[in-house]
Design a protein around this motif. Structure first.
Motif, PDB file in Angstrom:
ATOM      1  N   TRP A 184       0.840  -1.203   0.000  1.00 30.12           N
ATOM      2  CA  TRP A 184       0.000   0.000   0.000  1.00 30.12           C
ATOM      3  C   TRP A 184       0.874   1.251   0.000  1.00 30.12           C
ATOM      4  O   TRP A 184       0.628   2.190  -0.756  1.00 30.12           O
ATOM      5  CB  TRP A 184      -0.940  -0.033   1.202  1.00 30.12           C
ATOM      6  N   GLN A 185       1.930   1.249   0.830  1.00 31.03           N
ATOM      7  CA  GLN A 185       2.834   2.401   0.867  1.00 31.03           C
ATOM      8  C   GLN A 185       3.537   2.597  -0.473  1.00 31.03           C
ATOM      9  O   GLN A 185       3.850   3.724  -0.843  1.00 31.03           O
ATOM     10  CB  GLN A 185       3.892   2.223   1.962  1.00 31.03           C
ATOM     11  N   THR A 235      -6.100  -0.125  -2.947  1.00 35.08           N
ATOM     12  CA  THR A 235      -6.723  -1.062  -2.011  1.00 35.08           C
ATOM     13  C   THR A 235      -7.506  -2.170  -2.713  1.00 35.08           C
ATOM     14  O   THR A 235      -7.517  -3.303  -2.239  1.00 35.08           O
ATOM     15  CB  THR A 235      -7.642  -0.322  -1.019  1.00 35.08           C
ATOM     16  N   LEU A 256      -5.018  -4.723  -3.700  1.00 39.01           N
ATOM     17  CA  LEU A 256      -4.552  -5.446  -2.518  1.00 39.01           C
ATOM     18  C   LEU A 256      -5.567  -6.512  -2.110  1.00 39.01           C
ATOM     19  O   LEU A 256      -5.193  -7.638  -1.782  1.00 39.01           O
ATOM     20  CB  LEU A 256      -4.331  -4.478  -1.352  1.00 39.01           C
ATOM     21  N   ILE A 282      -8.616  -4.936   4.286  1.00 35.71           N
ATOM     22  CA  ILE A 282      -7.434  -4.193   3.835  1.00 35.71           C
ATOM     23  C   ILE A 282      -7.362  -2.849   4.559  1.00 35.71           C
ATOM     24  O   ILE A 282      -6.301  -2.454   5.050  1.00 35.71           O
ATOM     25  CB  ILE A 282      -7.453  -3.985   2.297  1.00 35.71           C
ATOM     26  N   TYR A 283      -8.504  -2.157   4.650  1.00 35.12           N
ATOM     27  CA  TYR A 283      -8.528  -0.874   5.362  1.00 35.12           C
ATOM     28  C   TYR A 283      -8.153  -1.062   6.835  1.00 35.12           C
ATOM     29  O   TYR A 283      -7.435  -0.242   7.415  1.00 35.12           O
ATOM     30  CB  TYR A 283      -9.897  -0.205   5.254  1.00 35.12           C
ATOM     31  N   ILE A 285      -4.355  -1.560   7.082  1.00 35.59           N
ATOM     32  CA  ILE A 285      -3.669  -0.281   6.862  1.00 35.59           C
ATOM     33  C   ILE A 285      -3.814   0.615   8.084  1.00 35.59           C
ATOM     34  O   ILE A 285      -2.833   1.189   8.569  1.00 35.59           O
ATOM     35  CB  ILE A 285      -4.198   0.415   5.586  1.00 35.59           C
ATOM     36  N   GLN A 311      -2.212   8.690  -0.025  1.00 36.91           N
ATOM     37  CA  GLN A 311      -2.820   7.390  -0.310  1.00 36.91           C
ATOM     38  C   GLN A 311      -4.305   7.534  -0.588  1.00 36.91           C
ATOM     39  O   GLN A 311      -4.837   6.864  -1.467  1.00 36.91           O
ATOM     40  CB  GLN A 311      -2.600   6.423   0.878  1.00 36.91           C
ATOM     41  N   ASN A 313      -6.166   6.240  -4.074  1.00 35.70           N
ATOM     42  CA  ASN A 313      -7.120   5.139  -4.047  1.00 35.70           C
ATOM     43  C   ASN A 313      -8.519   5.537  -4.502  1.00 35.70           C
ATOM     44  O   ASN A 313      -9.397   4.701  -4.583  1.00 35.70           O
ATOM     45  CB  ASN A 313      -7.182   4.543  -2.636  1.00 35.70           C
TER      46      ASN A 313
END
Length: 137
Positions: A81-82, A87, A90, A101-102, A105, A132, A136
């Motif tokens: 993610w970085q 997302t 991912l 995923i959230y 993170i 980010q 996204n």
């Protein structure tokens, strides 16, 4: 049979029969696949499918090890993610729902923030968050 530190089976009651069944499934699948000359990736997929067919829908506790695998997976998710992976990608890559995923993170950012606060770092995750979020959307 798998044992805990005291030497007792890690499975209690019904768990012992699940362990025996799992061993039987794996042994049978590996025996039949050994003659197939399939590539390792296909062998693994067939083995996982056999396990899912037998244990699908059951809640099975897998002790130790698994938790460390989740931690490593979450670290990799956060790193991806970085590095700019969206997302939704991912979620597909790790076969997770986007809300998970959230969560990964968010928890990773919180851990970094708390670590920075303890060490006295002036790093601010706000810039990372904003960047980010833009990427996204």
């Amino acid at each position: 049979m798998a044992k805990n530190k005291s030497g007792a089976s890690i499975f209690e009651g019904r768990g012992a029969s699940i362990e025996r069944e799992l061993r039987s499934i794996i042994e049978s699948a590996l025996t039949s696949m050994a003659e197939s000359n399939l590539p390792p990736k296909d062998l693994a997929e067939n083995l996982v499918t056999a396990i899912f067919e037998s244990f699908g829908g059951l809640v099975v506790y897998i002790p130790m090890g698994y938790k460390s695998a989740i931690i490593r997976r979450n670290q990799t998710i956060f790193t991806d993610w970085q590095n700019g992976m969206p997302t939704n990608e991912l979620a597909q890559k790790y076969k997770l729902v986007i809300s998970t995923i959230y969560d990964v993170i968010s928890k990773s950012k919180k851990m970094i923030y708390e670590k920075d606060q303890k060490s006295g770092s002036k790093d601010d995750l706000g810039a990372v968050n904003a960047d980010q979020t833009k990427r996204n959307k």
